[in-house]
Design a protein around this motif. Structure first.
Motif, PDB file in Angstrom:
ATOM      1  N   SER A  78      -9.757 -11.169   1.506  1.00 11.80           N
ATOM      2  CA  SER A  78     -10.118  -9.794   1.187  1.00 11.80           C
ATOM      3  C   SER A  78     -10.639  -9.116   2.448  1.00 11.80           C
ATOM      4  O   SER A  78     -11.491  -9.658   3.146  1.00 11.80           O
ATOM      5  N   TYR A 148      -5.950  -8.474   2.607  1.00 15.90           N
ATOM      6  CA  TYR A 148      -5.462  -7.557   1.576  1.00 15.90           C
ATOM      7  C   TYR A 148      -6.600  -6.657   1.144  1.00 15.90           C
ATOM      8  O   TYR A 148      -7.782  -7.020   1.261  1.00 15.90           O
ATOM      9  N   GLN A 150      -7.579  -3.789  -2.048  1.00 15.06           N
ATOM     10  CA  GLN A 150      -7.195  -3.229  -3.334  1.00 15.06           C
ATOM     11  C   GLN A 150      -7.485  -1.741  -3.364  1.00 15.06           C
ATOM     12  O   GLN A 150      -8.592  -1.304  -3.077  1.00 15.06           O
ATOM     13  N   TYR A 154      -2.294   0.428  -5.683  1.00 19.12           N
ATOM     14  CA  TYR A 154      -1.610  -0.602  -4.904  1.00 19.12           C
ATOM     15  C   TYR A 154      -2.605  -1.573  -4.289  1.00 19.12           C
ATOM     16  O   TYR A 154      -3.776  -1.244  -4.116  1.00 19.12           O
ATOM     17  N   VAL A 155      -2.086  -2.756  -3.942  1.00 17.44           N
ATOM     18  CA  VAL A 155      -2.811  -3.695  -3.092  1.00 17.44           C
ATOM     19  C   VAL A 155      -2.062  -3.682  -1.767  1.00 17.44           C
ATOM     20  O   VAL A 155      -0.837  -3.840  -1.734  1.00 17.44           O
ATOM     21  N   ARG A 176       2.847  -2.980   0.602  1.00 18.65           N
ATOM     22  CA  ARG A 176       1.965  -2.662  -0.521  1.00 18.65           C
ATOM     23  C   ARG A 176       2.599  -3.165  -1.801  1.00 18.65           C
ATOM     24  O   ARG A 176       3.810  -3.088  -1.989  1.00 18.65           O
ATOM     25  N   LEU A 179      -0.222  -2.173  -8.189  1.00 18.84           N
ATOM     26  CA  LEU A 179      -1.349  -2.759  -8.914  1.00 18.84           C
ATOM     27  C   LEU A 179      -1.051  -2.680 -10.412  1.00 18.84           C
ATOM     28  O   LEU A 179      -1.484  -1.788 -11.116  1.00 18.84           O
ATOM     29  N   THR A 183      -0.414  -8.177 -10.896  1.00 20.00           N
ATOM     30  CA  THR A 183      -1.217  -8.180  -9.670  1.00 20.00           C
ATOM     31  C   THR A 183      -2.696  -8.294 -10.001  1.00 20.00           C
ATOM     32  O   THR A 183      -3.434  -9.015  -9.326  1.00 20.00           O
ATOM     33  N   ARG A 184      -3.128  -7.596 -11.035  1.00 13.95           N
ATOM     34  CA  ARG A 184      -4.545  -7.679 -11.423  1.00 13.95           C
ATOM     35  C   ARG A 184      -4.939  -9.107 -11.790  1.00 13.95           C
ATOM     36  O   ARG A 184      -6.015  -9.570 -11.443  1.00 13.95           O
ATOM     37  N   LEU A 187      -5.596 -11.063  -8.773  1.00 18.10           N
ATOM     38  CA  LEU A 187      -6.840 -10.682  -8.104  1.00 18.10           C
ATOM     39  C   LEU A 187      -8.091 -11.145  -8.835  1.00 18.10           C
ATOM     40  O   LEU A 187      -9.169 -11.194  -8.244  1.00 18.10           O
ATOM     41  N   TRP A 193     -11.566  -6.849 -10.670  1.00 19.39           N
ATOM     42  CA  TRP A 193     -10.650  -5.886 -10.073  1.00 19.39           C
ATOM     43  C   TRP A 193     -11.148  -4.541 -10.458  1.00 19.39           C
ATOM     44  O   TRP A 193     -10.976  -3.531 -10.341  1.00 19.39           O
TER      45      TRP A 193
END
Length: 193
Positions: A78, A148, A150, A154-155, A176, A179, A183-184, A187, A193
């Motif tokens: 992160s 990355y 958030q 998008y991430v 990118r 999201l 993807t969530r 994460l 998130w």
């Protein structure tokens, strides 16, 4: 006479029904034609597709990159906390290492050696002060690193291969990832998130 009167009353309603049916059929045909002109939207690329494209871009921008083999891969972290990662960071690193290997980069698997500490929930994190020591331990000439971030929709992922000796960036690529629910869930391993 009653029969004639009854049939005259019925005729306009049958005509109206027939006309309304024809109109509805024409409208349905027009809407079908409209859909034929607008094909369904293509699905957004997934993580694997984006990472493979980023690896190709990285090699294309520096064809000499493969000279810096073998490479070891660090877990992507992160950007807000370089000691924190997630399932997204771990799988992004794995897919990128695989994609670079397909592009001709020799990748050394560090999880098979005891000399690199792997924290169960974080993965192989490499901070700048550890680069020299870990590359020497694994006889690596380069290291794959990534971060990355958030956003709302998008991430954003940034990947780079750095030279082990002096941390000079040899190749980089960014992409990118939408999201969405998938993807969530990747994460969630970082505490939300």
């Amino acid at each position: 006479m009653l029969n004639t009167l009854f049939s005259k009353r019925r005729a306009p309603s049958i005509t109206r029904i027939a006309l309304m049916s024809i109109a509805l059929l024409l409208l349905a045909g027009c809407s079908t034609l409209g859909n034929a002109n607008n094909p369904p939207a293509e699905p957004e690329p997934d993580l694997s597709e984006l990472v493979h494209a980023a690896a190709e871009q990285m090699i294309a921008s520096n064809p000499e990159l493969t000279r810096y083999s073998p490479m070891i891969a660090a877990t992507f972290v992160s950007i807000d906390n370089l000691s924190q990662s997630s399932t997204l960071g771990r799988i992004s690193s794995e897919i990128m290492a695989s994609a670079l290997s397909r592009q001709g980069m020799e990748v050394r698997e560090v999880k098979m050696r005891d000399s690199m500490f792997i924290e169960e929930s974080v993965g192989e994190l490499i901070l700048s002060r550890q680069v020299q020591r870990l590359s020497a331990q694994h006889n690596a000439r380069s290291i794959l690193m990534g971060t990355y971030a958030q956003g709302q929709d998008y991430v954003y992922v940034s990947a780079r291969v750095v030279r082990a000796g002096d941390a000079m960036v040899l190749g980089s690529a960014d992409f990118r990832l939408p999201l969405n629910n998938n993807t969530r869930s990747l994460l969630e391993g970082q505490g939300g998130w």
